[in-house]
Write an enzyme that holds these catalytic residues in place. Structure first.
Site, PDB file in Angstrom:
ATOM      1  N   LYS A   1     -11.937 -69.147 -22.863  1.00 23.58           N
ATOM      2  CA  LYS A   1     -10.971 -69.900 -22.095  1.00 23.58           C
ATOM      3  C   LYS A   1      -9.648 -69.185 -22.050  1.00 23.58           C
ATOM      4  O   LYS A   1      -8.808 -69.086 -21.135  1.00 23.58           O
ATOM      5  CB  LYS A   1     -10.925 -71.087 -22.427  1.00 23.58           C
ATOM      6  CG  LYS A   1     -12.517 -71.999 -22.039  1.00 23.58           C
ATOM      7  CD  LYS A   1     -12.656 -73.462 -22.857  1.00 23.58           C
ATOM      8  CE  LYS A   1     -13.935 -73.731 -22.470  1.00 23.58           C
ATOM      9  NZ  LYS A   1     -14.630 -75.026 -22.976  1.00 23.58           N
TER      10      LYS A   1
ATOM     11  N   GLN B   1     -12.306 -78.783 -27.622  1.00 24.85           N
ATOM     12  CA  GLN B   1     -13.406 -78.300 -27.555  1.00 24.85           C
ATOM     13  C   GLN B   1     -14.449 -79.047 -28.245  1.00 24.85           C
ATOM     14  O   GLN B   1     -14.439 -79.463 -29.303  1.00 24.85           O
ATOM     15  CB  GLN B   1     -13.506 -76.754 -28.157  1.00 24.85           C
ATOM     16  CG  GLN B   1     -14.737 -76.077 -27.939  1.00 24.85           C
ATOM     17  CD  GLN B   1     -15.109 -75.653 -26.659  1.00 24.85           C
ATOM     18  OE1 GLN B   1     -14.211 -75.296 -25.942  1.00 24.85           O
ATOM     19  NE2 GLN B   1     -16.511 -75.894 -26.383  1.00 24.85           N
TER      20      GLN B   1
ATOM     21  N   ASP C   1     -10.735 -81.449 -18.383  1.00 24.76           N
ATOM     22  CA  ASP C   1     -12.404 -81.391 -18.395  1.00 24.76           C
ATOM     23  C   ASP C   1     -12.919 -82.525 -17.683  1.00 24.76           C
ATOM     24  O   ASP C   1     -14.002 -82.515 -17.553  1.00 24.76           O
ATOM     25  CB  ASP C   1     -12.692 -81.661 -19.982  1.00 24.76           C
ATOM     26  CG  ASP C   1     -13.233 -80.515 -20.573  1.00 24.76           C
ATOM     27  OD1 ASP C   1     -13.528 -79.371 -20.110  1.00 24.76           O
ATOM     28  OD2 ASP C   1     -13.162 -80.165 -21.711  1.00 24.76           O
TER      29      ASP C   1
END
Ligand code: NAP
Length: 284
Positions: free
Chosen positions: A51, A95, A118
């Protein structure tokens, strides 16, 4: 058989994002993504590194917060609250999975919906449900781009999703439904799964079991999208679809690696761009 090249499509998405990011920079608007990792799970570390690499490719700043596994929920929530208020941070990504002593839902709920790149916050999940959304869930959105790449119209097609997770299966079904697919969602309690999957013009597989879908489970000419990231008997990365077995029968098929994986990260970059545009009042 046609292989859908996720690397090629993701490169195109990232190149478009980069062009827009450069245009914003010329107006004095920089874009930043905060990536928070708690503990030292090796798979999570690889995802976070990828990422950060993607951020550099598209011209975003990335801010990494690598916290020890002993971090308390309160400490993590404090960090999220700080990032919510930080103008340099347009998107926040925590994460997953988090260590067992931290309540993932509490952390997801604490992220400002405007920075929830997200699209896991219940407010954004609700927007996806009603079809009025700014942030698309990254993996299902990447799958939609790959289906678009085939040129096949989703409207009216029989679409079958294997898996009903909040991250993949459920939002995937919603996006296909918004495009007027006739959608069936299957799971571990589905009776006679092959008879359902054989009906699918478009089959999206998110089971988490190596080579689970075999040629006898697909319709000739179907579009087969493999979300799985599994390990085969030799420890090699593979998908939920037995690619070698299915590739001749499918009309279009995604490989693993090189299919959905790169798309997920590209869509995260697109969401971060969208977040920056909304926060700066310059969305299209
Ligand atoms: P998950 O939360 O474990 O969900 C798996 C789903 O598969 C569940 O809904 C489960 O049904 C269903 N299932 C399990 N066994 C089944 C069976 N025998 N028949 C039919 N359905 C069955 O997994 P996930 O998070 O959605 O991830 C799925 C896969 O995608 C994993 O390999 C993961 O690594 C991968 N993934 C890849 C990306 C990417 O960027 N490429 C992103 C996210 C996930 P129940 O609900 O009934 O238990």
């Amino acid at each position: 058989m046609n292989i859908i090249d996720g690397k090629k499509v993701s490169a195109r998405v990232k190149s478009d994002v980069r062009a827009e990011a450069e245009a914003l920079k010329a107006k004095g608007i920089g874009i930043g993504l905060a990536v928070v990792i708690v503990g030292d799970d090796p798979a999570s570390r690889v995802y976070v590194n990828n990422k950060k690499k993607a951020c550099a490719e598209v011209g975003f700043e990335s801010f990494e917060y690598a916290l020890p596994a002993s971090t308390t929920q309160e400490e993590l929530l404090d960090l999220v609250s700080k990032l919510n208020k930080d103008d340099k941070v347009n998107g926040i990504l925590v994460q997953l999975p988090l260590p067992k002593h931290i309540d993932e839902n509490a952390v997801i709920n604490a992220i400002s919906p405007d920075k929830d790149v997200d699209a896991f916050h219940p407010q954004n999940v609700g927007h996806i449900m009603i079809g009025d959304f700014s942030f698309l869930p990254c993996t299902p959105a990447g799958v939609m781009e790959l289906i678009a790449e085939t040129g096949i119209e989703i409207s009216g097609k029989k679409c079958v999703v294997i898996g009903r997770s909040n991250i993949v299966g459920k939002p995937m079904a919603m996006l296909l439904l918004h495009k007027s697919g006739t959608v069936t969602v299957t799971h571990s309690r589905t009776v006679d799964l092959p008879s359902v999957t054989r009906e699918a013009d478009i089959l999206v597989v998110a089971v988490g079991k190596a080579k689970f879908v075999t040629a006898d489970m697909i319709k000739p000419g179907a579009v087969v999208i493999d979300v799985g990231m599994d390990r085969d008997e030799n420890g090699k990365l593979c998908g939920d679809v037995d690619f070698e077995d299915c590739k001749e029968k499918a009309g279009y098929i995604t490989p693993v690696p090189g299919g959905v994986g790169p798309m997920t990260i590209a869509m995260l970059m697109r969401n971060t761009l969208t977040a920056a545009k909304i926060q700066n009042g310059c969305q299209d």
